[in-house]
Scaffold this motif. Structure first.
Motif, short mmCIF file in Angstrom:
data_model
loop_
_atom_site.label_atom_id
_atom_site.label_comp_id
_atom_site.label_asym_id
_atom_site.label_seq_id
_atom_site.Cartn_x
_atom_site.Cartn_y
_atom_site.Cartn_z
N HIS A 56 -3.54 11.45 -3.62
CA HIS A 56 -4.33 10.61 -2.73
C HIS A 56 -4.20 9.15 -3.14
O HIS A 56 -4.05 8.27 -2.29
N GLY A 57 -4.27 8.88 -4.44
CA GLY A 57 -4.11 7.51 -4.93
C GLY A 57 -2.72 6.96 -4.62
O GLY A 57 -2.58 5.81 -4.20
N ASP A 58 -1.69 7.78 -4.80
CA ASP A 58 -0.34 7.36 -4.47
C ASP A 58 -0.20 7.08 -2.97
O ASP A 58 0.47 6.13 -2.56
N TYR A 59 -0.83 7.92 -2.16
CA TYR A 59 -0.78 7.73 -0.71
C TYR A 59 -1.43 6.40 -0.33
O TYR A 59 -0.89 5.66 0.49
N GLN A 60 -2.58 6.10 -0.90
CA GLN A 60 -3.27 4.85 -0.59
C GLN A 60 -2.43 3.65 -1.01
O GLN A 60 -2.33 2.67 -0.28
N THR A 61 -1.82 3.74 -2.19
CA THR A 61 -1.00 2.64 -2.68
C THR A 61 0.20 2.41 -1.76
O THR A 61 0.50 1.27 -1.39
N SER A 62 0.88 3.49 -1.40
CA SER A 62 2.05 3.34 -0.52
C SER A 62 1.65 2.84 0.86
O SER A 62 2.36 2.04 1.47
N HIS A 63 0.49 3.26 1.35
CA HIS A 63 0.00 2.78 2.64
C HIS A 63 -0.26 1.28 2.59
O HIS A 63 0.10 0.55 3.52
N GLN A 64 -0.87 0.80 1.52
CA GLN A 64 -1.14 -0.63 1.38
C GLN A 64 0.15 -1.42 1.30
O GLN A 64 0.27 -2.49 1.91
N ILE A 65 1.13 -0.91 0.56
CA ILE A 65 2.41 -1.61 0.43
C ILE A 65 3.12 -1.69 1.78
O ILE A 65 3.60 -2.76 2.19
#
Length: 80
Positions: free
Chosen positions: A30-39
């Motif tokens: 979930h954290g990786d998903y949020q980070t990639s979404h922000q990028i």
């Protein structure tokens, strides 16, 4: 203590560990998903701003070309 009791304790411990590992894995994903979404969102905004600037420049060039052609045609009309 029978063998059935030991097996139940081991099975319960295994499934508790598997559930904990699964929960931690989902949290990390979930954290990786949020980070990639922000990028990706930031990259899209930058591309949009770049494209918007380029479109504005083209509109200014077109407006300048239109106004200069209108001036030339009005000057030619006045010369008759």
């Amino acid at each position: 203590m029978g063998i059935g009791y030991v097996f139940r304790v081991r099975a319960a411990s295994f499934f508790a560990g598997a559930a904990t590992a699964s929960a931690v894995g989902l949290y990390v994903l979930h954290g990786d998903y949020q980070t990639s979404h922000q990028i990706l969102s930031q990259q899209a905004k930058e591309l949009f701003n770049t494209l918007d600037g380029r479109i504005s420049e083209l509109e200014k060039l077109k407006q300048n070309a239109t106004s200069s052609s209108n001036q030339q045609s009005s000057e030619q009309d006045n010369s008759y």
